[in-house]
Design an enzyme around this catalytic site. Sequence first.
Site, mmCIF file in Angstrom:
data_model
loop_
_atom_site.group_PDB
_atom_site.id
_atom_site.type_symbol
_atom_site.label_atom_id
_atom_site.label_comp_id
_atom_site.label_asym_id
_atom_site.label_seq_id
_atom_site.Cartn_x
_atom_site.Cartn_y
_atom_site.Cartn_z
ATOM 1 N N ASP A 326 -0.983 -3.133 5.538
ATOM 2 C CA ASP A 326 -2.338 -3.629 5.423
ATOM 3 C C ASP A 326 -2.321 -5.118 4.553
ATOM 4 O O ASP A 326 -1.401 -5.360 3.911
ATOM 5 C CB ASP A 326 -3.096 -2.683 4.343
ATOM 6 C CG ASP A 326 -2.415 -2.531 3.058
ATOM 7 O OD1 ASP A 326 -0.932 -2.083 3.089
ATOM 8 O OD2 ASP A 326 -3.131 -2.486 2.123
ATOM 9 N N GLU A 327 -3.155 -5.732 4.952
ATOM 10 C CA GLU A 327 -3.943 -7.112 4.222
ATOM 11 C C GLU A 327 -2.496 -7.949 3.591
ATOM 12 O O GLU A 327 -2.420 -8.436 2.680
ATOM 13 C CB GLU A 327 -4.213 -6.394 2.603
ATOM 14 C CG GLU A 327 -5.705 -5.701 2.795
ATOM 15 C CD GLU A 327 -6.052 -5.100 1.486
ATOM 16 O OE1 GLU A 327 -7.219 -4.969 1.217
ATOM 17 O OE2 GLU A 327 -5.077 -4.676 0.734
ATOM 18 N N SER A 328 -1.695 -7.956 4.959
ATOM 19 C CA SER A 328 -0.691 -9.102 4.708
ATOM 20 C C SER A 328 -1.246 -10.809 5.055
ATOM 21 O O SER A 328 -0.914 -11.217 6.153
ATOM 22 C CB SER A 328 0.359 -8.835 5.611
ATOM 23 O OG SER A 328 0.950 -7.651 5.459
#
Length: 512
Positions: A326-328
Amino acid sequence: MKNLILAIIALLVIMTACSKPIPADLSKVSFIPLPIEVMATGSSYIINQSTEVYVTDNSEEVLKTAGILVEQIQLLTGLEPAIKVIRDSSVQEGIVLLLNADDESLGVEGYQLKMDENRITARANEPAGLFMGIQTLLQAVEPVEGDQTRWIVPSGSIRDYPEYGYRGAMLDVSRHFFSVDVVKRLIDQMSAYKLNTLHLHLSDDQGWRIEIKSWPKLTTIGGSTQVGGGEGGYYTQEDYREIVQYAKDRFITIIPEIDMPGHTNAAYVAYPELNGTNKKAELYTGMKVGFSTLNVRSQITYDFVDDVIRELSAITTGDYIHIGGDESHVTKYDDYVYFINRVRQIVKKYNKKMIGWDEIAHADIESGDVVQYWAKGENALLGKQKGAKVLMSPAKRAYLDMQYDSTTHIGLHWAAYIELDHAYEWEPSVLETGITKEDILGLESPLWTETVVTTDDMDYLIFPRLIGHAEIGWTPVEKRNWDDYKQRLANHGRLLEMKKINFYRSKLVPWK
Ligand code: TNX
């Protein structure tokens, strides 16, 4: 002489009173999750100091299940029924646990309960079903007014099985670390409501929490702090095994998550060669997300991931490894896809299946993989098109770190305020257009812990919302109704108090 006669008469009166059936109504019991079928017969089974528990199967799983039943009866009543292994099931009195349900539609976790005046029989196809049946049985134990020596279980029968096979919670032990005992306590509460999966978020920017023997600085350096600058901590592999076994004894599977390629600051503070940003990294104790990435184009990163997944797979009994994803926000799109594809191969190499947050749908995933929906319906759909199953954790409904309302003293509200009715009144199979029951593995309620410091904080955000989610996972939508649920929940308040759970006493519920 006269006194003796009086005493004998008194004794006889007491004895007849004791053996007289006590009327009770099984259909009025506040079960959560609500079972599929409940049939009341108006009388009751009496639990007293001569009650015993019988099993015909002396496998470790069944004996441990019987042991947990006795432990819980003791907690509720102070009595301690003996456990006996018998050859055939014809025993006339007592609580009997049998693995011969002869009812395929019950599946692995389904069960039948039959309560007569003399005997309670639990039947299931598998030990997991017996365990679930016992949780139902325990919710039906009632005190007898003015009598400290007897308890009753209303008579009748129950047939029950779950709607979804994966019913879980997630605990973030990275932002704030929680001890093995705190995790066990959560497992106890989860099992009372028939949840069967606990996902542990073991790494993030603020802390690495699982010992990896081939990369020791992950924990000694990466685990040395947490949000707010406290001392952090980590699980040794021994600790982790202990959690896995404790959960397994309660038919709960542990799913470990190593969040990658973002959320990796703690890892590359320990090993700077893994750092994929051009900034020097320092231990991080704030609450921002999305600033970190592994060095995705370097072989050392894959050696690292291989070692981590290898060691973690060896101590994990469940099928799944969660790889985050997530959220890279600072990983280039092509790098991200390349990374997830390679990590997927590593997970497969160690005979595990991959779960990732919904962004992983952009990689080359296939059937057997699982996409955990938290934010984007389009990602869930993309995952489905590629053959993956969807695990439902919609932030607006299922996130346990969201505040109840604007007055809640901890928690966040970026996705929503989630009061109990809002947490309860939704159905996974109709939430996102295009995602139907067949696509869904189940549901999971995550507790992110940026603002969660103590066990009291944890309790307050988890309970009672998780109990409502447990019912969504178990009970079909046609049987669920908020007005009925809140009445049943009201009767669980005292039980939660008895277990010293610091739950949120919502004004929407008529607590007893
Ligand atoms: C988003 S949900 C995150 C977490 C935060 C959480 C706070 C998800 C996959 N990522 O890193 O802790 O919000 O609510």
